[in-house]
Structure formats: structure tokens, C-alpha cells
Design a protein around this motif. Structure first.
Motif, PDB file in Angstrom:
ATOM      1  N   GLU A   1       0.846  -1.172   0.000  1.00  0.00           N
ATOM      2  CA  GLU A   1       0.000   0.000   0.000  1.00  0.00           C
ATOM      3  C   GLU A   1       0.894   1.238   0.000  1.00  0.00           C
ATOM      4  OE1 GLU A   1      -3.581   1.915   2.626  1.00  0.00           O
ATOM      5  OE2 GLU A   1      -3.151  -0.215   2.811  1.00  0.00           O
ATOM      6  N   LEU A   2       0.557   2.208  -0.826  1.00  0.00           N
ATOM      7  CA  LEU A   2       1.317   3.449  -0.957  1.00  0.00           C
ATOM      8  C   LEU A   2       0.508   4.606  -0.399  1.00  0.00           C
ATOM      9  CD1 LEU A   2       3.664   5.181  -2.102  1.00  0.00           C
ATOM     10  CD2 LEU A   2       2.376   5.290  -4.240  1.00  0.00           C
ATOM     11  N   VAL A   3       1.164   5.371   0.487  1.00  0.00           N
ATOM     12  CA  VAL A   3       0.573   6.589   1.016  1.00  0.00           C
ATOM     13  C   VAL A   3       1.509   7.722   0.642  1.00  0.00           C
ATOM     14  CG1 VAL A   3      -0.063   7.867   3.090  1.00  0.00           C
ATOM     15  CG2 VAL A   3      -0.536   5.410   2.941  1.00  0.00           C
ATOM     16  N   THR A   4       0.978   8.767   0.022  1.00  0.00           N
ATOM     17  CA  THR A   4       1.777   9.910  -0.398  1.00  0.00           C
ATOM     18  C   THR A   4       1.265  11.159   0.309  1.00  0.00           C
ATOM     19  OG1 THR A   4       2.109   8.909  -2.575  1.00  0.00           O
ATOM     20  CG2 THR A   4       2.560  11.266  -2.383  1.00  0.00           C
ATOM     21  N   LEU A   5       2.177  11.871   0.982  1.00  0.00           N
ATOM     22  CA  LEU A   5       1.778  13.135   1.616  1.00  0.00           C
ATOM     23  C   LEU A   5       1.598  14.198   0.548  1.00  0.00           C
ATOM     24  CD1 LEU A   5       3.988  13.413   4.829  1.00  0.00           C
ATOM     25  CD2 LEU A   5       1.639  12.611   4.617  1.00  0.00           C
ATOM     26  N   LEU A   6       0.545  14.950   0.657  1.00  0.00           N
ATOM     27  CA  LEU A   6       0.270  16.010  -0.299  1.00  0.00           C
ATOM     28  C   LEU A   6       0.574  17.387   0.269  1.00  0.00           C
ATOM     29  CD1 LEU A   6      -3.064  14.650  -1.805  1.00  0.00           C
ATOM     30  CD2 LEU A   6      -0.724  14.370  -2.673  1.00  0.00           C
ATOM     31  N   LYS A   7       0.742  17.450   1.600  1.00  0.00           N
ATOM     32  CA  LYS A   7       1.077  18.722   2.237  1.00  0.00           C
ATOM     33  C   LYS A   7       1.823  18.430   3.533  1.00  0.00           C
ATOM     34  CE  LYS A   7      -3.263  19.217   4.773  1.00  0.00           C
ATOM     35  NZ  LYS A   7      -4.357  20.101   5.119  1.00  0.00           N
ATOM     36  N   ASP A   8       2.419  19.455   4.132  1.00  0.00           N
ATOM     37  CA  ASP A   8       3.077  19.316   5.423  1.00  0.00           C
ATOM     38  C   ASP A   8       2.040  18.922   6.467  1.00  0.00           C
ATOM     39  OD1 ASP A   8       5.446  20.102   4.236  1.00  0.00           O
ATOM     40  OD2 ASP A   8       5.364  22.153   5.002  1.00  0.00           O
ATOM     41  N   VAL A   9       2.483  18.134   7.462  1.00  0.00           N
ATOM     42  CA  VAL A   9       1.581  17.622   8.487  1.00  0.00           C
ATOM     43  C   VAL A   9       2.127  17.976   9.865  1.00  0.00           C
ATOM     44  CG1 VAL A   9       0.578  15.535   9.500  1.00  0.00           C
ATOM     45  CG2 VAL A   9       0.894  15.683   7.025  1.00  0.00           C
ATOM     46  N   VAL A  16       0.834   5.763  13.932  1.00  0.00           N
ATOM     47  CA  VAL A  16       1.112   4.337  14.104  1.00  0.00           C
ATOM     48  C   VAL A  16       1.047   3.650  12.744  1.00  0.00           C
ATOM     49  CG1 VAL A  16       0.346   2.184  15.172  1.00  0.00           C
ATOM     50  CG2 VAL A  16       0.219   4.334  16.456  1.00  0.00           C
ATOM     51  N   ILE A  17       2.144   2.992  12.390  1.00  0.00           N
ATOM     52  CA  ILE A  17       2.180   2.177  11.179  1.00  0.00           C
ATOM     53  C   ILE A  17       2.096   0.726  11.641  1.00  0.00           C
ATOM     54  CG2 ILE A  17       3.539   1.458   9.185  1.00  0.00           C
ATOM     55  CD1 ILE A  17       4.777   4.283   9.164  1.00  0.00           C
ATOM     56  N   ASP A  18       0.950   0.076  11.365  1.00  0.00           N
ATOM     57  CA  ASP A  18       0.735  -1.272  11.877  1.00  0.00           C
ATOM     58  C   ASP A  18       0.519  -2.304  10.763  1.00  0.00           C
ATOM     59  OD1 ASP A  18      -1.770  -0.505  11.071  1.00  0.00           O
ATOM     60  OD2 ASP A  18      -2.723  -0.753  13.027  1.00  0.00           O
ATOM     61  N   LYS A  19       0.932  -1.953   9.548  1.00  0.00           N
ATOM     62  CA  LYS A  19       0.895  -2.908   8.437  1.00  0.00           C
ATOM     63  C   LYS A  19       1.938  -2.500   7.412  1.00  0.00           C
ATOM     64  CE  LYS A  19      -2.860  -0.515   6.047  1.00  0.00           C
ATOM     65  NZ  LYS A  19      -4.182  -0.681   5.464  1.00  0.00           N
ATOM     66  N   ALA A  20       2.212  -3.401   6.485  1.00  0.00           N
ATOM     67  CA  ALA A  20       3.182  -3.106   5.433  1.00  0.00           C
ATOM     68  C   ALA A  20       2.707  -1.887   4.648  1.00  0.00           C
ATOM     69  CB  ALA A  20       3.341  -4.308   4.509  1.00  0.00           C
ATOM     70  N   ILE A  21       3.628  -0.938   4.451  1.00  0.00           N
ATOM     71  CA  ILE A  21       3.242   0.315   3.798  1.00  0.00           C
ATOM     72  C   ILE A  21       4.484   0.985   3.214  1.00  0.00           C
ATOM     73  CG2 ILE A  21       3.446   1.572   5.957  1.00  0.00           C
ATOM     74  CD1 ILE A  21       1.315   3.481   5.083  1.00  0.00           C
ATOM     75  N   THR A  22       4.267   1.730   2.156  1.00  0.00           N
ATOM     76  CA  THR A  22       5.284   2.642   1.639  1.00  0.00           C
ATOM     77  C   THR A  22       4.742   4.048   1.856  1.00  0.00           C
ATOM     78  OG1 THR A  22       6.095   1.083  -0.010  1.00  0.00           O
ATOM     79  CG2 THR A  22       6.547   3.420  -0.406  1.00  0.00           C
ATOM     80  N   LEU A  23       5.477   4.819   2.638  1.00  0.00           N
ATOM     81  CA  LEU A  23       5.096   6.205   2.913  1.00  0.00           C
ATOM     82  C   LEU A  23       6.020   7.105   2.114  1.00  0.00           C
ATOM     83  CD1 LEU A  23       3.625   8.488   4.396  1.00  0.00           C
ATOM     84  CD2 LEU A  23       5.187   8.124   6.322  1.00  0.00           C
ATOM     85  N   ASP A  24       5.488   7.721   1.081  1.00  0.00           N
ATOM     86  CA  ASP A  24       6.251   8.678   0.274  1.00  0.00           C
ATOM     87  C   ASP A  24       5.962  10.062   0.823  1.00  0.00           C
ATOM     88  OD1 ASP A  24       7.432  10.357  -1.563  1.00  0.00           O
ATOM     89  OD2 ASP A  24       6.381   9.545  -3.299  1.00  0.00           O
ATOM     90  N   GLY A  25       6.962  10.646   1.480  1.00  0.00           N
ATOM     91  CA  GLY A  25       6.805  11.976   2.049  1.00  0.00           C
ATOM     92  C   GLY A  25       6.667  13.051   1.008  1.00  0.00           C
ATOM     93  N   ASN A  26       7.042  12.741  -0.247  1.00  0.00           N
ATOM     94  CA  ASN A  26       6.837  13.669  -1.354  1.00  0.00           C
ATOM     95  C   ASN A  26       7.498  15.021  -1.082  1.00  0.00           C
ATOM     96  OD1 ASN A  26       5.750  14.419  -3.859  1.00  0.00           O
ATOM     97  ND2 ASN A  26       3.834  15.141  -2.951  1.00  0.00           N
ATOM     98  N   GLY A  27       8.619  14.991  -0.313  1.00  0.00           N
ATOM     99  CA  GLY A  27       9.341  16.222  -0.015  1.00  0.00           C
ATOM    100  C   GLY A  27       8.682  17.070   1.065  1.00  0.00           C
TER     101      GLY A  27
END
Length: 171
Positions: A1-9, A16-27
Motif C-alpha cells: 500500500e502506498l501513502v503519499t503526503l500532499l502537504k506538510d503535516v 502508528v504504522i501497523d501494516k506493510a506500507i510505503t510512505l512517500d513523504g513527497n518532499g
């Protein structure tokens, strides 16, 4: 699963990351006022890329599972640990590539049988302890049979701190 940030957070509790994931901070930037910015609580593969993290005590806290975590182009700054492998994360694998990590015990390894591979990364120790017993890479005696390999990059220590330090106690 891919999660991409679209803005600063900005957040006030741990993500909490509780499953396999790709987190793309997108800069983008994750600013956390919580003690821990990200808790990795999975045995799955977690990839965090292109993200800047400003955290309280710990930026990335690997706990409770033998996680497989890869950091690519991550800038993480925390008061204590940019990355923590807790004792509860026995058999964890951590790979850090082309990143910039800043903290007191910047990469803190407490998990037994863990494998930590750091490539082309700058690790900065910020000397905030009068005891002078923390290093840019700190390995606790609880990290029995841990294997830490550093290739390329730079380790910068403040004052008379250590580049690497094996702690005489347990985490």
C-alpha cells in the motif's frame, strides 16, 4: 500500500504504522509535538522516503514486532533518537539510505538479533547529556547479536561525545 503526503503535516500524537506500507513523504515535512512521531508496529515491510521529520523524543520508533524498515532520503531530527529499535523489536531489519539523522543517541539499537545497515547517511550527535555516554550510534547490551554496518556518509559528534557507543546497561 502506498501513502503519499500532499502537504506538510503537524500532529500531537504518534502516527502508528501497523501494516506493510510505503510512505512517500513527497518532499513534505512531518512536525510532531508528541514524544514519538512515528511508531512502527508491524512485521511487514515499511518504506519511508522523501520525508523530513521534526520530533519530540523520537522520530521513528520501531517497537513490538520484528519489522523490516527502510528509510530513503529521510531527514529526521529529535531530542533523543532519530531512529530507535526498541528491545521489543527483536530480529528487526533497518536499512537507512541517503538520509540525515540528528539526535542525542541518534541511531539507538536495543533489539537483539537486529540488522542495521546505514548507507551514505549523515548521522549527527547533539551533545545534551552531562554523562557523555551517548554516541551517534548507541548499541545497548540488550542488543545481543545485533549487527550494525555503516558505509559511506559521515558521522558528526558534538563536544566529546562518541561516534559509536556500547551502553553498559539495558534499554
Amino acid at each position: 500500500e502506498l501513502v503519499t503526503l500532499l502537504k506538510d503535516v503537524t500532529c500531537d500524537s504518534a502516527i502508528v504504522i501497523d501494516k506493510a506500507i510505503t510512505l512517500d513523504g513527497n518532499g513534505k515535512k512531518l512536525t510532531s509535538t508528541a514524544a514519538r512521531a512515528i511508531n512502527v508496529e508491524t512485521s511487514g515491510n515499511v518504506v519511508i522516503s522523501n520525508l523530513t521529520i521534526k520530533a519530540g523524543e523520537r522520530a521513528i520508533n520501531i517497537i513490538n514486532q520484528p519489522a523490516n524498515v527502510t528509510l530513503n532520503k529521510v531527514t529526521a531530527t529529535a531530542k533523543n533518537n532519530a531512529v530507535m529499535l526498541a528491545t521489543s523489536a527483536e530480529n528487526a531489519n533497518l536499512t537507512v539510505n541517503d538520509s540525515h539523522l540528528t539526535g542525542l543517541a541518534t541511531v539507538n539499537v536495543a533489539s537483539a538479533n537486529s540488522v542495521v545497515t546505514i548507507n551514505d547517511t549523515t548521522i549527527v550527535n547533539v551533545d545534551a547529556s552531562a554523562a557523555e555516554n551517548y554516541g551517534a550510534i548507541t548499541v545497548w547490551t540488550s542488543a545481543e547479536n545485533a549487527n550494525v554496518t555503516v558505509s559511506g556518509g559521515e558521522i558528526i559528534v558534538a563536544d566529546d561525545s562518541r561516534k559509536a557507543y556500547v551502553f553498559p546497561g539495558s534499554a
